[in-house]
Design a protein around this motif. Structure first.
Motif, PDB file in Angstrom:
ATOM      1  N   LEU A 143     -87.410   0.203  33.225  1.00 15.26           N
ATOM      2  CA  LEU A 143     -87.442  -0.014  31.781  1.00 15.26           C
ATOM      3  C   LEU A 143     -87.074   1.279  31.061  1.00 15.26           C
ATOM      4  O   LEU A 143     -87.911   2.177  30.937  1.00 15.26           O
ATOM      5  CB  LEU A 143     -88.830  -0.478  31.339  1.00 15.26           C
ATOM      6  N   PRO A 149     -89.164  -4.769  27.018  1.00  6.80           N
ATOM      7  CA  PRO A 149     -89.546  -5.321  28.320  1.00  6.80           C
ATOM      8  C   PRO A 149     -90.002  -6.765  28.221  1.00  6.80           C
ATOM      9  O   PRO A 149     -90.734  -7.147  27.299  1.00  6.80           O
ATOM     10  CB  PRO A 149     -90.702  -4.418  28.757  1.00  6.80           C
ATOM     11  N   PRO A 273     -83.008  -2.995  30.743  1.00  9.61           N
ATOM     12  CA  PRO A 273     -83.998  -3.282  31.783  1.00  9.61           C
ATOM     13  C   PRO A 273     -83.281  -3.802  33.037  1.00  9.61           C
ATOM     14  O   PRO A 273     -82.374  -4.633  32.936  1.00  9.61           O
ATOM     15  CB  PRO A 273     -84.874  -4.358  31.155  1.00  9.61           C
TER      16      PRO A 273
END
Length: 278
Positions: A143, A149, A273
């Motif tokens: 991340l 996230p 991500p």
């Protein structure tokens, strides 16, 4: 695979940003949090003066153990006040064995999370990535700073090259892929040989995913001489991806370290991500 336990590795000298992110993800997904607080043990003295500095070395290690205990206590308090199911462990790890230690704990979680705080520390980043990918048998969720996230992405880029690592990543992320609105199976400079993608690159994995109810789009992209990592990142921008899913280290770590590679480029400067598996 359902995500029921998330592991977050925390250093003694980093902030709580990654910890808070892990807490939020666990709260949103009714998952258990496993926190590993790690301190790197000072190496033993070597050379002609070991007898005179051994006392100082032992005192330093004692101070480090005390700092680790203090940090672990603060982490436990943060987790307790968050009101989620969690466990906190601490390890004063010898440097060369740190990845093994992280991997050992990681085997009892569904994925290991590494966020911006750990990514800023070259040593902690390398040990977490090595431990998660090579020692845990579980996927790694990377991340970067500024990312949003989520374990329920709506648009996913699945980097595909028909290798074992990408197949493993697709299987680990299958539940996420099923829940997404779009999954772009992305192949850069597809190899149409029978040993790799075949005459219709992406058709095989697209069919496999479709049988699971995944809404698949196959994108075959030319690199135009650009690095594959740049092509993947740009395509993630173009499709407004929430997550990149990819295999890690299709080549040896030594080769990636010396010559570079897609995995190294994606990890060194992550822009989205990334769920990575090996």
């Amino acid at each position: 695979m359902a995500i029921k336990t998330i592991m977050c590795v925390v250093g003694v000298k980093v902030g709580d940003g990654d910890l808070q992110t892990a807490i939020s993800l666990c709260a949103e997904n009714n998952a258990q949090l496993s926190v590993l607080v790690v301190s790197f043990a000072s190496p033993p003295p070597i050379g002609d003066y070991t007898s005179t500095i051994s006392d100082a070395w032992l005192e330093e290690r004692t101070r480090e153990v005390q700092k680790l205990a203090k940090r672990a206590g603060k982490v436990a308090e943060v987790v307790r006040t968050a009101g989620i199911s969690a466990s906190v462990h601490s390890e004063y790890a010898e440097f060369v064995w740190t990845a093994d230690t992280i991997g050992r704990y990681g085997r009892y979680s569904d994925l290991t999370l590494i966020g911006p705080e750990a990514l800023k520390s070259d040593v902690l980043r390398s040990k977490v990535i090595e431990g998660a990918l090579f020692e845990s048998g579980r996927p790694l969720l990377i991340l970067p700073a500024g990312s949003a996230p989520t374990l329920t992405p709506k648009r996913v880029l699945l980097a595909w090259d028909s290798r074992l690592e990408s197949a493993r990543a697709a299987r680990e992320a299958l539940e996420m892929l099923i829940g997404a609105d779009e999954v772009h199976v992305t192949i850069v400079d597809p190899d149409t040989s029978s040993m790799m993608n075949g005459p219709e690159p992406g058709a095989d994995v697209g069919s496999y995913l479709a049988h699971h109810g995944v809404r698949v789009i196959v994108d075959r992209l030319p690199s135009g001489g650009n690095p594959v990592a740049d092509v993947l990142n740009q395509h993630a921008v173009d499709i407004n991806a929430d997550l990149i899913v990819m295999g890690g280290y299709g080549h040896s770590r030594l080769r990636e370290r010396v010559f570079g590679g897609v995995t190294k480029s994606m990890i060194d400067v992550p822009k989205f991500p990334i769920l990575m598996a090996r």
